[in-house]
Design a protein around this motif. Structure first.
Motif, PDB file in Angstrom:
ATOM      1  N   GLY A   1      -8.764  -6.754  24.048  1.00 20.81           N
ATOM      2  CA  GLY A   1      -7.843  -7.642  23.351  1.00 20.81           C
ATOM      3  C   GLY A   1      -7.711  -7.160  21.921  1.00 20.81           C
ATOM      4  N   HIS A   2      -6.902  -7.835  21.157  1.00 15.22           N
ATOM      5  CA  HIS A   2      -6.770  -7.505  19.734  1.00 15.22           C
ATOM      6  C   HIS A   2      -7.159  -8.751  18.963  1.00 15.22           C
ATOM      7  CE1 HIS A   2      -4.496  -6.252  15.979  1.00 15.22           C
ATOM      8  NE2 HIS A   2      -5.418  -5.332  16.172  1.00 15.22           N
ATOM      9  N   ARG A   3      -8.340  -8.723  18.373  1.00 18.97           N
ATOM     10  CA  ARG A   3      -8.981  -9.891  17.781  1.00 18.97           C
ATOM     11  C   ARG A   3      -8.589 -10.094  16.325  1.00 18.97           C
ATOM     12  NH1 ARG A   3     -11.726  -7.677  21.875  1.00 18.97           N
ATOM     13  NH2 ARG A   3     -13.070  -8.982  23.167  1.00 18.97           N
ATOM     14  N   GLY A   4      -7.314 -10.120  16.066  1.00 16.07           N
ATOM     15  CA  GLY A   4      -6.766 -10.306  14.729  1.00 16.07           C
ATOM     16  C   GLY A   4      -5.356  -9.758  14.702  1.00 16.07           C
ATOM     17  N   VAL A   5      -4.842  -9.529  13.500  1.00 14.68           N
ATOM     18  CA  VAL A   5      -3.524  -8.924  13.335  1.00 14.68           C
ATOM     19  C   VAL A   5      -3.648  -7.742  12.383  1.00 14.68           C
ATOM     20  CG1 VAL A   5      -2.267 -11.071  13.787  1.00 14.68           C
ATOM     21  CG2 VAL A   5      -2.855 -10.476  11.440  1.00 14.68           C
ATOM     22  N   ASP A   6      -2.758  -6.787  12.516  1.00 18.79           N
ATOM     23  CA  ASP A   6      -2.730  -5.625  11.633  1.00 18.79           C
ATOM     24  C   ASP A   6      -1.546  -5.745  10.693  1.00 18.79           C
ATOM     25  OD1 ASP A   6      -4.948  -4.511  12.865  1.00 18.79           O
ATOM     26  OD2 ASP A   6      -3.752  -3.362  14.290  1.00 18.79           O
ATOM     27  N   LEU A   7      -1.834  -5.565   9.399  1.00 20.28           N
ATOM     28  CA  LEU A   7      -0.820  -5.675   8.359  1.00 20.28           C
ATOM     29  C   LEU A   7      -0.621  -4.317   7.696  1.00 20.28           C
ATOM     30  CD1 LEU A   7      -2.199  -8.945   6.698  1.00 20.28           C
ATOM     31  CD2 LEU A   7      -0.490  -8.752   8.525  1.00 20.28           C
ATOM     32  N   ASP A   8       0.635  -3.937   7.531  1.00 20.68           N
ATOM     33  CA  ASP A   8       0.970  -2.687   6.866  1.00 20.68           C
ATOM     34  C   ASP A   8       0.396  -2.699   5.444  1.00 20.68           C
ATOM     35  OD1 ASP A   8       2.202  -0.193   6.559  1.00 20.68           O
ATOM     36  OD2 ASP A   8       4.051  -1.085   5.788  1.00 20.68           O
ATOM     37  N   ALA A   9      -0.197  -1.600   5.046  1.00 20.06           N
ATOM     38  CA  ALA A   9      -0.841  -1.540   3.725  1.00 20.06           C
ATOM     39  C   ALA A   9      -0.799  -0.113   3.197  1.00 20.06           C
ATOM     40  CB  ALA A   9      -2.278  -2.018   3.825  1.00 20.06           C
ATOM     41  N   THR A  10      -1.222   0.035   1.966  1.00 18.02           N
ATOM     42  CA  THR A  10      -1.339   1.323   1.308  1.00 18.02           C
ATOM     43  C   THR A  10      -2.747   1.418   0.750  1.00 18.02           C
ATOM     44  OG1 THR A  10       0.988   1.219   0.676  1.00 18.02           O
ATOM     45  CG2 THR A  10      -0.381   2.794  -0.516  1.00 18.02           C
ATOM     46  N   THR A  11      -3.378   2.573   0.906  1.00 13.88           N
ATOM     47  CA  THR A  11      -4.722   2.780   0.369  1.00 13.88           C
ATOM     48  C   THR A  11      -4.754   2.435  -1.118  1.00 13.88           C
ATOM     49  OG1 THR A  11      -5.146   4.510   1.994  1.00 13.88           O
ATOM     50  CG2 THR A  11      -6.555   4.484   0.033  1.00 13.88           C
TER      51      THR A  11
ATOM     52  N   ILE B   1      -9.662 -10.001  -3.500  1.00 15.97           N
ATOM     53  CA  ILE B   1     -11.044  -9.923  -2.992  1.00 15.97           C
ATOM     54  C   ILE B   1     -11.488  -8.484  -2.759  1.00 15.97           C
ATOM     55  CG2 ILE B   1     -11.060 -12.229  -1.974  1.00 15.97           C
ATOM     56  CD1 ILE B   1     -10.472 -10.843   0.754  1.00 15.97           C
ATOM     57  N   GLY B   2     -10.550  -7.535  -2.849  1.00 16.06           N
ATOM     58  CA  GLY B   2     -10.893  -6.134  -2.622  1.00 16.06           C
ATOM     59  C   GLY B   2      -9.663  -5.268  -2.609  1.00 16.06           C
ATOM     60  N   THR B   3      -9.875  -4.010  -2.232  1.00 13.19           N
ATOM     61  CA  THR B   3      -8.769  -3.058  -2.125  1.00 13.19           C
ATOM     62  C   THR B   3      -8.822  -2.370  -0.768  1.00 13.19           C
ATOM     63  OG1 THR B   3     -10.081  -1.309  -3.146  1.00 13.19           O
ATOM     64  CG2 THR B   3      -8.672  -2.617  -4.613  1.00 13.19           C
ATOM     65  N   VAL B   4      -7.664  -1.952  -0.303  1.00 13.11           N
ATOM     66  CA  VAL B   4      -7.584  -1.256   0.982  1.00 13.11           C
ATOM     67  C   VAL B   4      -8.290   0.084   0.853  1.00 13.11           C
ATOM     68  CG1 VAL B   4      -6.046  -0.269   2.736  1.00 13.11           C
ATOM     69  CG2 VAL B   4      -5.396  -2.378   1.526  1.00 13.11           C
ATOM     70  N   ALA B   5      -9.268   0.306   1.733  1.00 18.76           N
ATOM     71  CA  ALA B   5     -10.026   1.556   1.728  1.00 18.76           C
ATOM     72  C   ALA B   5      -9.238   2.646   2.432  1.00 18.76           C
ATOM     73  CB  ALA B   5     -11.371   1.344   2.415  1.00 18.76           C
TER      74      ALA B   5
END
Length: 178
Positions: free
Chosen positions: A49-59, A118-122
């Motif tokens: 399954g996919h246990r969440g959603v994926d959001l487009d992002a930039t490092t 809360i953070g930055t995209v790694a």
């Protein structure tokens, strides 16, 4: 404001987590049009399954808290940086949101507001998420205890089903059922 619906099992009937639906919320990264992959609940805890959603992002871009909460975890899980927020007042057990691959910038135990960074995209390759999405993405999850839920329910979206507030009356024996 209490509503009599349950969004994919997110909350008990008549209770909406974290206040009224859509209030006190912030999209974690980018805009709502950046949804790359939706939630797909597994049929059993051990199945696909996919246990969440994926959001487009930039490092390197900032990631925001989707709802007010407390930083419960910020560190590595299976070689990937993860930030987890616990949302007090959202039921028992309380809801938790997870964000990965996200390098946390707020210490564990810190209270945050919806929309607070809360953070930055790694970097996906460095964070072990390479190949998860066709592009760089943030995987955003929602849990109650060990049950995965659709995080879009925090915004009144996602898959919802209406349930009765109480059981329908049982017809008396021999009565016409129409």
């Amino acid at each position: 404001m209490a509503l009599g619906w349950v969004a994919a099992g997110v909350v008990p009937t008549g209770v909406v987590p974290l206040g009224a639906t859509g209030s006190g919320r912030a999209w974690p990264v980018g805009g709502r049009s950046g949804l790359l992959r939706g939630f797909d609940a597994p049929s059993a805890p051990w199945t696909a399954g996919h246990r969440g959603v994926d959001l487009d992002a930039t490092t390197g871009v900032a990631v925001r808290a989707a709802a007010p909460g407390v930083v419960a975890f910020s560190g590595m899980v299976a070689g990937r940086p993860v930030v987890t927020l616990q949302h007090p007042g959202s039921g028992n057990p309380p809801l938790r949101t997870t964000y990965l691959p996200v390098s946390g910038t707020v210490p564990v135990g810190t209270a945050v507001s919806a929309g607070e960074v809360i953070g930055t995209v790694a970097d996906a390759a460095a964070g072990g998420a390479e190949g998860h999405c066709p592009a760089v993405c943030v995987h955003w999850g929602l849990l109650r205890g060990d049950r995965y839920l659709d995080p879009l329910a925090l915004f009144g979206a996602g898959r919802a089903r209406l349930l009765p507030l109480k059981a329908p009356p049982t017809p008396a024996p021999g009565s016409a059922t129409g």
